[in-house]
Design a protein around this motif. Structure first.
Motif, PDB file in Angstrom:
ATOM      1  N   ALA A   1     -19.873  10.519   4.255  1.00 39.93           N
ATOM      2  CA  ALA A   1     -19.991  11.844   3.620  1.00 39.93           C
ATOM      3  C   ALA A   1     -18.817  12.147   2.690  1.00 39.93           C
ATOM      4  O   ALA A   1     -18.761  13.232   2.103  1.00 39.93           O
ATOM      5  N   GLN A   2     -17.903  11.178   2.538  1.00 33.07           N
ATOM      6  CA  GLN A   2     -16.690  11.410   1.752  1.00 33.07           C
ATOM      7  C   GLN A   2     -16.726  10.638   0.437  1.00 33.07           C
ATOM      8  O   GLN A   2     -17.594   9.787   0.216  1.00 33.07           O
ATOM      9  N   GLN A   3     -15.776  10.934  -0.418  1.00 31.24           N
ATOM     10  CA  GLN A   3     -15.576  10.173  -1.653  1.00 31.24           C
ATOM     11  C   GLN A   3     -14.519   9.105  -1.374  1.00 31.24           C
ATOM     12  O   GLN A   3     -13.439   9.423  -0.850  1.00 31.24           O
ATOM     13  N   VAL A   4     -14.848   7.852  -1.710  1.00 28.16           N
ATOM     14  CA  VAL A   4     -14.021   6.725  -1.275  1.00 28.16           C
ATOM     15  C   VAL A   4     -13.696   5.791  -2.436  1.00 28.16           C
ATOM     16  O   VAL A   4     -14.531   5.544  -3.309  1.00 28.16           O
ATOM     17  N   ILE A   5     -12.462   5.281  -2.441  1.00 28.26           N
ATOM     18  CA  ILE A   5     -12.034   4.205  -3.334  1.00 28.26           C
ATOM     19  C   ILE A   5     -11.674   3.005  -2.458  1.00 28.26           C
ATOM     20  O   ILE A   5     -11.051   3.172  -1.398  1.00 28.26           O
ATOM     21  N   TYR A   6     -12.070   1.813  -2.893  1.00 31.49           N
ATOM     22  CA  TYR A   6     -11.610   0.607  -2.213  1.00 31.49           C
ATOM     23  C   TYR A   6     -10.456   0.011  -3.013  1.00 31.49           C
ATOM     24  O   TYR A   6     -10.624  -0.392  -4.161  1.00 31.49           O
ATOM     25  N   HIS A   7      -9.262  -0.010  -2.412  1.00 36.24           N
ATOM     26  CA  HIS A   7      -8.088  -0.628  -3.033  1.00 36.24           C
ATOM     27  C   HIS A   7      -8.073  -2.077  -2.570  1.00 36.24           C
ATOM     28  O   HIS A   7      -7.654  -2.387  -1.451  1.00 36.24           O
ATOM     29  N   ALA A   8      -8.545  -2.980  -3.428  1.00 33.92           N
ATOM     30  CA  ALA A   8      -8.809  -4.362  -3.030  1.00 33.92           C
ATOM     31  C   ALA A   8      -7.612  -5.268  -3.261  1.00 33.92           C
ATOM     32  O   ALA A   8      -7.149  -5.422  -4.391  1.00 33.92           O
ATOM     33  N   HIS A   9      -7.139  -5.874  -2.197  1.00 30.85           N
ATOM     34  CA  HIS A   9      -6.065  -6.858  -2.269  1.00 30.85           C
ATOM     35  C   HIS A   9      -6.699  -8.251  -2.251  1.00 30.85           C
ATOM     36  O   HIS A   9      -7.022  -8.798  -3.288  1.00 30.85           O
ATOM     37  N   SER A  10      -6.909  -8.830  -1.084  1.00 30.82           N
ATOM     38  CA  SER A  10      -7.565 -10.129  -0.970  1.00 30.82           C
ATOM     39  C   SER A  10      -9.069  -9.992  -1.197  1.00 30.82           C
ATOM     40  O   SER A  10      -9.620  -8.895  -1.175  1.00 30.82           O
ATOM     41  N   ALA A  11      -9.720 -11.137  -1.369  1.00 30.90           N
ATOM     42  CA  ALA A  11     -11.178 -11.159  -1.555  1.00 30.90           C
ATOM     43  C   ALA A  11     -11.813 -12.077  -0.506  1.00 30.90           C
ATOM     44  O   ALA A  11     -11.122 -12.715   0.276  1.00 30.90           O
TER      45      ALA A  11
ATOM     46  N   GLU B   1       0.834  -1.209   0.000  1.00 36.33           N
ATOM     47  CA  GLU B   1       0.000   0.000   0.000  1.00 36.33           C
ATOM     48  C   GLU B   1       0.869   1.260   0.000  1.00 36.33           C
ATOM     49  O   GLU B   1       0.584   2.228  -0.706  1.00 36.33           O
ATOM     50  N   LEU B   2       1.944   1.233   0.783  1.00 36.94           N
ATOM     51  CA  LEU B   2       2.826   2.396   0.841  1.00 36.94           C
ATOM     52  C   LEU B   2       3.583   2.601  -0.469  1.00 36.94           C
ATOM     53  O   LEU B   2       3.873   3.736  -0.862  1.00 36.94           O
ATOM     54  N   LYS B   3       3.888   1.507  -1.169  1.00 36.45           N
ATOM     55  CA  LYS B   3       4.512   1.631  -2.489  1.00 36.45           C
ATOM     56  C   LYS B   3       3.537   2.270  -3.479  1.00 36.45           C
ATOM     57  O   LYS B   3       3.918   3.124  -4.292  1.00 36.45           O
ATOM     58  N   THR B   4       2.262   1.865  -3.395  1.00 38.73           N
ATOM     59  CA  THR B   4       1.243   2.464  -4.272  1.00 38.73           C
ATOM     60  C   THR B   4       1.092   3.944  -3.970  1.00 38.73           C
ATOM     61  O   THR B   4       0.919   4.767  -4.875  1.00 38.73           O
ATOM     62  N   LEU B   5       1.154   4.311  -2.694  1.00 36.90           N
ATOM     63  CA  LEU B   5       1.089   5.719  -2.295  1.00 36.90           C
ATOM     64  C   LEU B   5       2.207   6.517  -2.954  1.00 36.90           C
ATOM     65  O   LEU B   5       1.970   7.599  -3.507  1.00 36.90           O
ATOM     66  N   LYS B   6       3.417   5.983  -2.937  1.00 34.96           N
ATOM     67  CA  LYS B   6       4.552   6.696  -3.536  1.00 34.96           C
ATOM     68  C   LYS B   6       4.362   6.871  -5.042  1.00 34.96           C
ATOM     69  O   LYS B   6       4.712   7.908  -5.606  1.00 34.96           O
ATOM     70  N   ILE B   7       3.812   5.850  -5.686  1.00 35.44           N
ATOM     71  CA  ILE B   7       3.551   5.959  -7.127  1.00 35.44           C
ATOM     72  C   ILE B   7       2.464   6.998  -7.380  1.00 35.44           C
ATOM     73  O   ILE B   7       2.543   7.799  -8.318  1.00 35.44           O
ATOM     74  N   ALA B   8       1.440   7.005  -6.525  1.00 39.69           N
ATOM     75  CA  ALA B   8       0.350   7.979  -6.668  1.00 39.69           C
ATOM     76  C   ALA B   8       0.869   9.409  -6.560  1.00 39.69           C
ATOM     77  O   ALA B   8       0.339  10.322  -7.205  1.00 39.69           O
ATOM     78  N   GLN B   9       1.920   9.605  -5.780  1.00 40.40           N
ATOM     79  CA  GLN B   9       2.483  10.945  -5.607  1.00 40.40           C
ATOM     80  C   GLN B   9       3.121  11.471  -6.886  1.00 40.40           C
ATOM     81  O   GLN B   9       3.398  12.664  -6.988  1.00 40.40           O
TER      82      GLN B   9
END
Length: 334
Positions: free
Chosen positions: A82-92, A23-31
């Motif tokens: 009340a917020q806008q949300v994305i679910y970053h899905a790993h396992s199911a 998740e933290l790697k994805t955060l860095k890419i998102a930046q």
């Protein structure tokens, strides 16, 4: 682009795990694409945003909250209503459902297929995890014949196969947190991974399966289970070998054959490209562009598609049943 808030319970000590690091790697890419920050919600940390403080300020229309911690998602969604949300899905298979106004970004096609069936009216995208540059073949001397991590390994692997291998070759079992797996992979000829039993006990799926791909990238011959998301990229007989193949003797024969050959494994050219930063950043920009547009326009939409809820499924099945009954009655009436 809206600001992204990546929600994790914490980033230190007891929260260390593959899911957090991914998740933290994805955060860095998102930046590279937009403004993105980590937000903790279980423990306060120095110089890190805390969810309670953000929510105290009300709705954040200029931001999107990214939730990913499976077991925490239902509670988080209630808090983020009340917020806008994305679910970053790993396992199911965590057992919860998502409202259609929560876009889903999955790390594997296996998980994408799961949500494609469970949430057919949601926006769904595929964004694979990153394989860092540290995971590459350094072409150095390999002094470990067989490498295995105790965590997530099956009872068969730890209590039968490993003891049998230890009498024939040099086996290194990782039973503690390792800071630099890439170094160990580059010292090893064969890597064993057998997680099907572990995930069956947990009741959820292998979300991506980073270690086997990281080992392959580092030149290891991989013997692995192919459960869940591992089937996204593992191809027994071509880029890996299926472990637990009917009898222990078969596994021993196959593994020792690779150990004795003393040859590193080479992935086909371009295989890792989709899992490197450049490709992931490009995909993420496309995904976020569409999601931002969706959040811009969603408040104006009125003709919403009915969700495929358990109650609606019962109604559809009952409708289909009566249609069949009516057809039979018409035929018998003739």
């Amino acid at each position: 682009m809206r600001r992204l808030y990546f929600l994790v319970p914490g980033t230190t000590g007891k929260f260390y795990c593959g899911g957090l690091f991914a998740e933290l790697k994805t955060l860095k890419i998102a930046q590279q694409v937009c403004t993105a920050e980590v937000v903790t919600y279980r423990q306060r940390e120095a110089d890190t945003l805390f969810l309670d403080d953000l929510l105290a300020k009300g709705a954040h229309l200029d931001a999107i909250f990214v939730v990913s911690w499976g077991f925490d998602v239902p509670k988080l969604l209630k808090r983020l209503k009340a917020q806008q949300v994305i679910y970053h899905a790993h396992s199911a298979h965590y057992g919860f459902r998502l409202p259609a106004n929560v876009p889903i970004v999955t790390v594997s096609r296996n998980t994408m297929g799961y949500w494609g069936q469970l949430a057919p009216n949601s926006l769904i995208f595929h964004l694979p995890n990153e394989i860092s540059p540290e995971f590459s073949n350094q072409h150095q001397t390999r002094d470990i014949d067989v490498l295995v991590q105790a965590r997530k390994s099956s009872e068969y692997l730890l209590k039968q196969l490993i003891p049998a291998l230890q009498s024939q070759c040099n086996v290194y079992v990782i039973d503690h947190f390792v800071d630099n797996l890439g170094e160990l992979f580059n010292r090893s000829q064969v890597y064993l991974y057998d997680s099907a039993e572990y995930w069956a006990q947990q009741g959820v799926t292998e979300g991506f399966g980073l270690p086997p791909m990281e080992a392959m990238a580092s030149g290891c011959h991989v013997f692995s289970s192919v459960n869940n998301a591992l089937a996204d990229y593992l191809d027994p007989g071509f880029n890996c070998h299926k472990i637990a193949g009917y009898a222990m003797e078969y596994d021993l024969h196959q593994i020792m054959q690779r150990v004795q050959q003393q040859q590193t494994f080479e992935l086909p050219a371009g295989f890792l490209a989709p899992y490197r930063v450049a490709s992931i950043a490009q995909r993420l920009e496309t995904i976020l562009t569409e999601i931002n547009t969706f959040f811009d326009l969603a408040p104006t939409y009125q003709t919403l598609i009915p969700d495929l809820t358990p109650n609606r499924l019962r109604q559809l099945r009952m409708k289909t049943f009566w249609q069949k009954v009516q057809k039979k009655l018409l035929k018998s009436g003739k």
